[in-house]
Motif scaffolding. Structure first.
Motif, PDB file in Angstrom:
ATOM      1  N   THR A   1     -50.182 -13.682 -23.700  1.00  0.00           N
ATOM      2  CA  THR A   1     -49.849 -13.136 -25.008  1.00  0.00           C
ATOM      3  C   THR A   1     -50.820 -12.012 -25.318  1.00  0.00           C
ATOM      4  O   THR A   1     -51.820 -11.808 -24.622  1.00  0.00           O
ATOM      5  CB  THR A   1     -49.921 -14.202 -26.115  1.00  0.00           C
ATOM      6  OG1 THR A   1     -51.203 -14.840 -26.066  1.00  0.00           O
ATOM      7  CG2 THR A   1     -48.823 -15.239 -25.944  1.00  0.00           C
TER       8      THR A   1
ATOM      9  N   SER B   1     -48.777 -21.126 -32.282  1.00  0.00           N
ATOM     10  CA  SER B   1     -48.950 -21.690 -30.946  1.00  0.00           C
ATOM     11  C   SER B   1     -49.942 -22.841 -30.918  1.00  0.00           C
ATOM     12  O   SER B   1     -49.839 -23.733 -30.073  1.00  0.00           O
ATOM     13  CB  SER B   1     -49.406 -20.594 -29.972  1.00  0.00           C
ATOM     14  OG  SER B   1     -50.619 -20.010 -30.423  1.00  0.00           O
TER      15      SER B   1
ATOM     16  N   SER C   1     -59.846 -16.752 -22.802  1.00  0.00           N
ATOM     17  CA  SER C   1     -58.721 -17.187 -21.976  1.00  0.00           C
ATOM     18  C   SER C   1     -57.803 -16.033 -21.609  1.00  0.00           C
ATOM     19  O   SER C   1     -57.668 -15.061 -22.341  1.00  0.00           O
ATOM     20  CB  SER C   1     -57.919 -18.281 -22.691  1.00  0.00           C
ATOM     21  OG  SER C   1     -57.568 -17.869 -23.986  1.00  0.00           O
TER      22      SER C   1
ATOM     23  N   GLU D   1     -48.219 -24.125 -27.157  1.00  0.00           N
ATOM     24  CA  GLU D   1     -47.812 -23.154 -26.132  1.00  0.00           C
ATOM     25  C   GLU D   1     -46.542 -23.560 -25.387  1.00  0.00           C
ATOM     26  O   GLU D   1     -46.141 -22.888 -24.436  1.00  0.00           O
ATOM     27  CB  GLU D   1     -48.936 -22.936 -25.096  1.00  0.00           C
ATOM     28  CG  GLU D   1     -50.321 -22.730 -25.667  1.00  0.00           C
ATOM     29  CD  GLU D   1     -50.536 -21.319 -26.167  1.00  0.00           C
ATOM     30  OE1 GLU D   1     -49.760 -20.428 -25.792  1.00  0.00           O
ATOM     31  OE2 GLU D   1     -51.487 -21.126 -26.944  1.00  0.00           O
TER      32      GLU D   1
ATOM     33  N   GLY E   1     -46.504 -19.001 -28.400  1.00  0.00           N
ATOM     34  CA  GLY E   1     -47.250 -18.872 -27.153  1.00  0.00           C
ATOM     35  C   GLY E   1     -46.454 -18.210 -26.058  1.00  0.00           C
ATOM     36  O   GLY E   1     -46.985 -17.937 -24.977  1.00  0.00           O
ATOM     37  N   ASN E   2     -45.176 -17.955 -26.301  1.00  0.00           N
ATOM     38  CA  ASN E   2     -44.301 -17.354 -25.294  1.00  0.00           C
ATOM     39  C   ASN E   2     -43.651 -16.112 -25.899  1.00  0.00           C
ATOM     40  O   ASN E   2     -42.586 -16.187 -26.507  1.00  0.00           O
ATOM     41  CB  ASN E   2     -43.234 -18.353 -24.849  1.00  0.00           C
ATOM     42  CG  ASN E   2     -43.818 -19.600 -24.223  1.00  0.00           C
ATOM     43  OD1 ASN E   2     -44.055 -19.654 -23.024  1.00  0.00           O
ATOM     44  ND2 ASN E   2     -44.095 -20.608 -25.043  1.00  0.00           N
TER      45      ASN E   2
ATOM     46  N   THR F   1     -57.013 -23.042 -22.031  1.00  0.00           N
ATOM     47  CA  THR F   1     -56.428 -22.805 -23.351  1.00  0.00           C
ATOM     48  C   THR F   1     -57.555 -22.364 -24.282  1.00  0.00           C
ATOM     49  O   THR F   1     -58.742 -22.491 -23.935  1.00  0.00           O
ATOM     50  CB  THR F   1     -55.772 -24.071 -23.927  1.00  0.00           C
ATOM     51  OG1 THR F   1     -56.800 -24.986 -24.355  1.00  0.00           O
ATOM     52  CG2 THR F   1     -54.880 -24.755 -22.899  1.00  0.00           C
TER      53      THR F   1
ATOM     54  N   GLY G   1     -55.118 -12.309 -25.333  1.00  0.00           N
ATOM     55  CA  GLY G   1     -55.791 -12.452 -24.041  1.00  0.00           C
ATOM     56  C   GLY G   1     -55.627 -11.231 -23.154  1.00  0.00           C
ATOM     57  O   GLY G   1     -56.589 -10.769 -22.520  1.00  0.00           O
TER      58      GLY G   1
ATOM     59  N   LEU H   1     -54.378 -15.613 -21.470  1.00  0.00           N
ATOM     60  CA  LEU H   1     -53.056 -16.097 -21.833  1.00  0.00           C
ATOM     61  C   LEU H   1     -52.045 -14.966 -21.718  1.00  0.00           C
ATOM     62  O   LEU H   1     -52.397 -13.785 -21.781  1.00  0.00           O
ATOM     63  CB  LEU H   1     -53.062 -16.641 -23.259  1.00  0.00           C
ATOM     64  CG  LEU H   1     -53.977 -17.835 -23.518  1.00  0.00           C
ATOM     65  CD1 LEU H   1     -53.936 -18.213 -24.978  1.00  0.00           C
ATOM     66  CD2 LEU H   1     -53.584 -19.022 -22.650  1.00  0.00           C
TER      67      LEU H   1
END
Length: 335
Positions: A192, A71, A188, A103, A128-129, A221, A195, A190
């Protein structure tokens, strides 16, 4: 009338699996569960499917290429992981390719498609997804072994997961034991695994200690500056006495904010870095850090991927790697 030729798509439909899974099963590719292989082979027999021998032989040739999709290459973990894997796999005659998505979903989709089209022998991914249906479908159909690094993804693949929850809880407990009650998390949020688990673990650890969760500082980020936000928090009358901070880039921003506020580590504010780095080790004073056992990570990824390429079968394997709290004295005892 000429009978319609039975294709691998027909076999996949009858077996109730994806085309990629059916293809891997028919070609005895590694990483396919025995039960799935039997189901696909039975469906092929029922339909009278006959694979094209020439095409099958062509697919069996090794490209000697392994792909990595991460990512963010500004994350030193991924950079060091790639460099180490590249060296290990080069000794075995493989060339390792790398791409970073920042990401962005479209980049990740394009990378997976390109890896498949180029016939790579295996891929290592930390996208990142992790929940996107389209990306998961591409991985489900991917014709070669997949190794996932620290992502919760609904696809059959070998993976290694980091013990984020345990490490954050240990860090909070360490600070609470030293008498800290106002602890600021700076990592962060995120979508995922890292985080999500870090924030959940922090909240749980604070609640277990009977402490309120303060207003959090969450970088956009993993490489965003938080200078202004941390500076503002440190200027408050009830400022935190300890900070739990992720990554080298965010850590640098936090250290600058502490210095700008005229505060000292650890006399005025204690600090723990989530993830070790030369910055944490060489800072004056050195910063206590949660260190991931990188050598174990590198060895596991390398060995597992090479094993699958060489034909090791069996169900997908999941291993866990923990962080270790390295106490360097950047946390002041308030008791």
């Amino acid at each position: 009338m000429t009978a319609r030729k039975i294709t691998i798509k027909d076999v996949a439909r009858k077996a109730g699996v994806s085309v990629g899974t059916a293809s891997r099963a028919m070609n005895a590719a590694p990483g396919v569960m025995a039960r799935t292989k039997e189901t696909v082979e039975q469906a092929a027999r029922d339909l009278g499917y006959r694979p094209n021998a020439a095409a099958r032989a062509l697919r069996s040739r090794s490209s000697r290429l392994i792909g990595c999709l991460f990512s963010d290459l500004e994350n030193p973990l991924y950079t060091r992981l790639f460099n180490a894997l590249q060296d290990k796999w080069a000794e075995e005659g493989f060339v390792t390719l790398i791409t970073a998505s920042s990401e962005k979903l479209d980049r990740e989709v394009r990378a997976i498609r390109t890896f498949a089209e180029r016939g790579l022998d295996a891929i290592v991914i930390a996208p990142g997804n992790q929940d996107d249906p389209g990306l998961l479908k591409l991985l489900e159909d991917f014709p070669a072994p997949i190794f996932i690094v620290d992502r919760d993804m609904e696809t059959e693949a070998d993976r290694v997961l980091f013990d984020h929850a345990e490490s954050i809880q240990e860090a909070v407990q360490h600070l609470v034991h030293l008498g800290h009650r106002r602890i600021l998390p700076v990592f962060s949020q995120l979508a995922t695994r890292p985080g999500l688990l870090r924030h959940a673990a922090f909240d749980a650890a604070m609640a277990a200690a009977g402490l309120e969760v303060p207003e959090k500082v969450m970088p956009v980020t993993p490489n965003s500056s938080v200078f202004a936000e941390v500076k503002a928090v440190l200027a408050a009358p009830d400022r935190p006495t300890a900070l739990l901070v992720q990554g080298s880039v965010v850590l640098s921003s936090v250290l600058n904010a502490i210095a700008n506020a005229g505060l000292r580590v650890p006399q005025d504010v204690s600090l723990i870095a989530v993830g070790d780095s030369p910055m944490a080790e060489e800072h004056v004073p050195p910063i206590t850090a949660l260190r991931l056992e990188r050598e174990i990570l590198i060895d596991r990824v390398s060995a597992q991927v090479l094993g699958r390429i060489r034909g090791e079968r069996g169900p997908a394997q999941t291993s866990h790697i923990r962080y270790r709290l390295v106490d360097r004295g950047s946390c002041f005892d308030l008791r």
